[in-house]
Write a protein that holds these residues in place. Structure first.
Motif, PDB file in Angstrom:
ATOM      1  N   TRP A  82      17.790   3.031 -10.782  1.00 39.60           N
ATOM      2  CA  TRP A  82      18.452   3.406  -9.529  1.00 39.60           C
ATOM      3  C   TRP A  82      17.550   4.350  -8.740  1.00 39.60           C
ATOM      4  CZ3 TRP A  82      19.917   8.147  -7.520  1.00 39.60           C
ATOM      5  CH2 TRP A  82      20.691   8.092  -6.341  1.00 39.60           C
ATOM      6  N   ALA A 114      18.917  10.524  -3.161  1.00 39.45           N
ATOM      7  CA  ALA A 114      19.127   9.597  -2.051  1.00 39.45           C
ATOM      8  C   ALA A 114      18.999  10.303  -0.705  1.00 39.45           C
ATOM      9  CB  ALA A 114      20.498   8.938  -2.172  1.00 39.45           C
ATOM     10  N   ARG A 158      18.452  -1.814  -8.057  1.00 35.57           N
ATOM     11  CA  ARG A 158      19.551  -0.891  -7.741  1.00 35.57           C
ATOM     12  C   ARG A 158      20.892  -1.410  -8.231  1.00 35.57           C
ATOM     13  NH1 ARG A 158      19.768   1.149  -1.762  1.00 35.57           N
ATOM     14  NH2 ARG A 158      17.810   1.994  -2.559  1.00 35.57           N
ATOM     15  N   ILE A 201      15.651   3.825  -5.023  1.00 38.54           N
ATOM     16  CA  ILE A 201      15.804   4.765  -3.911  1.00 38.54           C
ATOM     17  C   ILE A 201      14.442   5.172  -3.368  1.00 38.54           C
ATOM     18  CG2 ILE A 201      16.582   7.069  -3.253  1.00 38.54           C
ATOM     19  CD1 ILE A 201      18.861   5.096  -3.539  1.00 38.54           C
ATOM     20  N   ARG A 214      24.136  13.357  -5.034  1.00 41.02           N
ATOM     21  CA  ARG A 214      23.120  12.348  -4.756  1.00 41.02           C
ATOM     22  C   ARG A 214      21.989  12.909  -3.893  1.00 41.02           C
ATOM     23  NH1 ARG A 214      23.100   8.505  -8.566  1.00 41.02           N
ATOM     24  NH2 ARG A 214      24.974   7.194  -8.584  1.00 41.02           N
ATOM     25  N   GLU A 241      12.736   2.133  -1.669  1.00 42.47           N
ATOM     26  CA  GLU A 241      13.302   1.791  -0.368  1.00 42.47           C
ATOM     27  C   GLU A 241      12.804   2.734   0.723  1.00 42.47           C
ATOM     28  OE1 GLU A 241      17.560   0.814   1.830  1.00 42.47           O
ATOM     29  OE2 GLU A 241      17.546   2.112   0.066  1.00 42.47           O
ATOM     30  N   ARG A 258      19.644   3.653   8.236  1.00 42.11           N
ATOM     31  CA  ARG A 258      19.331   4.886   7.531  1.00 42.11           C
ATOM     32  C   ARG A 258      19.887   6.105   8.264  1.00 42.11           C
ATOM     33  NH1 ARG A 258      19.409   3.723   2.906  1.00 42.11           N
ATOM     34  NH2 ARG A 258      18.820   5.873   2.505  1.00 42.11           N
ATOM     35  N   SER A 311      15.180  11.182  -0.025  1.00 47.59           N
ATOM     36  CA  SER A 311      14.459   9.928   0.207  1.00 47.59           C
ATOM     37  C   SER A 311      14.861   9.298   1.541  1.00 47.59           C
ATOM     38  CB  SER A 311      14.736   8.949  -0.940  1.00 47.59           C
ATOM     39  OG  SER A 311      14.288   9.470  -2.167  1.00 47.59           O
TER      40      SER A 311
END
Length: 215
Positions: free
Chosen positions: A122, A183, A47, A126, A180, A129, A161, A186
């Protein structure tokens, strides 16, 4: 930066400090999944490829370095430290995490914002993770009993989170161009994976009892 992102960063940092405290104070990594820690190390390394090319702020750079260094230090302790590694629950930590790596990479190739080297990795970080906590949750379910520091570590990791979801909601309503979505989706999936843990964490807190997960 808004207050929700800052709170998310701080709870993420606290989760790492709690884990480091457990390892260095007790000289034990019992109840901790090495595979999850390796996945997180890979997440941060992929990342933050922009670390030496794009400067955002001193805070941003320091946090990136802290997350990379701490994740690598944890993996090193669990693999190499002559005392800590003896307590590693290898027989319980059997989740095939390389499937998560492969699936995340394939998905990053298919779904990304820009087809560039940094953006692909990136997106990969994501996706990875979002799934990286799975080996840890499986290990805890297999072991049944969860010690206090391990429970606190997973709790703060989940709270991080949760704050980031609030951060995305805030940005959606305050920023003219918010893009985004990878993100966001996810992050929602990742937070959902904690639901079962949070339920039993709340029950144990309510009854002032030791945290136990169903096998």
């Amino acid at each position: 930066m808004n207050i929700f992102r800052f709170a998310g960063d701080m709870t993420h940092l606290i989760s790492i400090l709690v884990l480091l405290l457990k390892i260095y104070a007790t000289k034990s990594c019992s109840g901790i999944s090495l595979k999850t820690q390796e996945l997180y190390a890979l997440v941060f390394l992929t990342r933050y490829l922009d670390l030496f090319t794009d400067f955002v702020s001193v805070y941003n750079t320091v946090m990136k370095l802290v997350f990379i260094a701490s994740s690598l230090a944890i993996v090193w302790c669990m693999r190499m430290h002559r005392v800590v590694r003896r307590s590693y629950d290898k027989d319980l930590d059997t989740f095939r995490h390389y499937f998560l790596i492969l699936a995340s990479f394939v998905l990053a190739l298919l779904v990304h914002e820009k087809f560039t080297f940094q953006e692909i990795f990136w997106a990969f970080s994501i996706y990875l993770e979002a799934l990286a906590i799975l080996p840890q949750l499986v290990l805890l379910q297999r072991s049944g009993n969860v010690d206090n520091l391990t429970g606190q570590y997973v709790f703060f990791l989940g709270a991080y989170r949760g704050f980031y979801i609030l951060n995305w909601i805030y940005r959606y309503f305050t920023e003219q161009y918010f893009s985004r979505w990878i993100a966001c989706v996810s992050g929602l999936i990742q937070t959902a994976l904690y639901a079962d843990f949070f339920y039993y964490y709340f029950i144990s807190w309510k009854h002032n009892a030791k945290l136990q997960l169903p096998a």
